[in-house]
Write a protein that holds these residues in place. Structure first.
Motif, PDB file in Angstrom:
ATOM      1  N   PHE A 133      10.408 -10.947  18.328  1.00  0.00           N
ATOM      2  CA  PHE A 133      11.687 -10.267  18.134  1.00  0.00           C
ATOM      3  C   PHE A 133      12.758 -10.778  19.088  1.00  0.00           C
ATOM      4  CE2 PHE A 133      14.619  -6.871  19.414  1.00  0.00           C
ATOM      5  CZ  PHE A 133      15.216  -6.588  18.198  1.00  0.00           C
ATOM      6  N   ILE A 171      11.905  -1.886  13.664  1.00  0.00           N
ATOM      7  CA  ILE A 171      11.367  -2.318  14.951  1.00  0.00           C
ATOM      8  C   ILE A 171      10.968  -1.096  15.756  1.00  0.00           C
ATOM      9  CG2 ILE A 171      12.699  -4.466  15.052  1.00  0.00           C
ATOM     10  CD1 ILE A 171      14.670  -3.043  16.935  1.00  0.00           C
ATOM     11  N   ILE A 196       8.276  -5.939  15.635  1.00  0.00           N
ATOM     12  CA  ILE A 196       8.594  -5.514  14.275  1.00  0.00           C
ATOM     13  C   ILE A 196       7.490  -4.592  13.757  1.00  0.00           C
ATOM     14  CG2 ILE A 196       9.937  -7.578  13.793  1.00  0.00           C
ATOM     15  CD1 ILE A 196       7.550  -8.688  12.241  1.00  0.00           C
ATOM     16  N   THR A 217       8.987  -4.051   8.275  1.00  0.00           N
ATOM     17  CA  THR A 217       9.631  -5.366   8.334  1.00  0.00           C
ATOM     18  C   THR A 217       8.732  -6.433   7.743  1.00  0.00           C
ATOM     19  OG1 THR A 217      10.753  -4.691  10.370  1.00  0.00           O
ATOM     20  CG2 THR A 217      10.765  -7.031   9.863  1.00  0.00           C
TER      21      THR A 217
END
Length: 374
Positions: free
Chosen positions: A41, A77, A91, A95
């Motif tokens: 991320f 997230i 995530i 996602t």
């Protein structure tokens, strides 16, 4: 008198793209970046900030920080505590699903635009997909399969309108397509060469796997898909692991991958079984009976290559065709793939990264239409 009748016709105007919210625009880019960063991320956001500076993706009313906050609120997230007590952001499964759906839309959407098929069997049988073809009614045919329109038409032709009479000889039934089931193993090469020479080859392979997984789980739930990665060894991974897949410092043990793939398919009851193999390098590794590794990256090692041919022949005896998607196009490697394909009586595609997904989807679709007999 003026003619007040309304005219009918077509109106042409300039195409206007669908209006997207600031979040949706950034989310499309974010999903692509998170795939390239293998689920990292922080790295994906760093890339997004760099793109924002270059292309002015945001403004004062909606910033990257606002986007991150929305990702949290929408459940894309979450914060997690790492092993040493330090915090981090990762995530969520939501996602992961969005990434798979995006991959499916990008790849399968192109196929639909090109008019490529609809995943039906070529063989008439029990099913609910109409072919448009009709045949004479036979004893035992279900009444709901009788084509009323065509049957009445036959009755009028055969018996006349004045003395209408519908007989068994007038009845016709509409053919339907048999929906076959498919068990597929997708093998992905994760040897070090998949990121060598300044070309990222693993990300397109990941996207194909995610898209294929999403297609099967949502549209063909009776089909099965197993995903195998192979380097020095081979092992299965779950669909949820795909966004995080990375290349390792491995050689290419193609034999281990094929052995595991066939072992998985032996357990399946479906008639249709197949192996898709995505690779860019030559087989360069074997695991010996004593557990040690025999490796040779210099050219094509005869001992390793012969083991590959033997596995191809074994799969053929099990009626498991292997389709190889060869990313590299070196002449001597293409010669190996041709010999490997001949041993299996399978198929091979010599391709770069462009169009890889479309080819795999079209081949999957074609194989679903028939009973594979090897």
């Amino acid at each position: 008198m003026k003619n007040n009748k309304k005219r009918k016709g077509f109106v042409f105007k300039t195409y206007e793209a669908e209006n997207q919210s600031p979040f949706d625009k950034l989310f499309e880019i974010f999903k692509e970046l998170i795939t390239h960063t293998s689920g990292d991320f922080d790295e994906a956001i760093d890339w997004l900030r760099s793109l924002d500076v270059e292309y002015k993706l945001t403004d004062a009313e909606y910033t990257i920080d606002d986007f991150i906050e929305d990702l949290k609120k929408k459940g894309y997230i979450k914060e997690e505590v790492k092993g040493e007590g330090t915090g981090g952001t990762k995530i969520t499964p939501k996602t992961e699903r969005a990434i798979r759906q995006q991959a499916l839309n990008h790849i399968f959407g192109k196929i639909k635009k090109s008019g490529a098929g609809n995943h039906k069997s070529k063989s008439p049988g029990i099913g609910d997909e109409h072919t448009g073809d009709v045949r004479a009614y036979q004893f035992g045919d279900a009444l709901d399969k009788v084509s009323i329109t065509e049957s009445i038409k036959n009755a009028q032709i055969n018996n006349g309108i004045d003395d209408f009479n519908l007989t068994e000889n007038d009845l016709v039934v509409e053919e339907t397509l048999h929906k076959s089931q498919m068990s597929t193993v997708l093998m992905i090469d994760i040897s070090h060469s998949m990121i060598l020479y300044g070309e990222d080859r693993i990300t397109p392979a990941k996207k194909v796997a995610m898209a294929l997984a999403e297609l099967i789980t949502t549209r063909y739930p009776k089909d099965t898909l197993d995903i195998i990665v192979f380097g020095n060894d081979a092992w299965s991974i779950k669909i949820k692991d795909l966004p995080y897949l990375q290349v390792g410092p491995y050689h290419t043990n193609t034999v281990a991958g094929l052995n595991l793939a066939m072992d998985l398919l032996r357990r399946k009851r479906n008639t249709n079984k197949q192996i898709f193999m995505i690779t860019d390098g030559k087989p360069s590794c074997l695991r010996l009976p004593d557990g040690q590794y025999y490796k040779n990256s210099n050219g094509l090692d005869e001992h390793i290559v012969n083991k590959c041919y033997a596995m191809a022949q074994q799969a053929r005896k099990l009626r498991i065709p292997i389709t190889t998607f060869m990313i590299a196009q070196d002449p001597y490697l293409m010669q190996f793939v041709r010999a490997f394909t001949k041993a299996n009586q399978g198929k091979a595609f010599y391709t770069g990264l462009k169009g890889l997904g479309e080819m795999i989807f079209e081949d999957y679709e074609t194989n679903r239409k028939k009973n594979i007999k090897g």
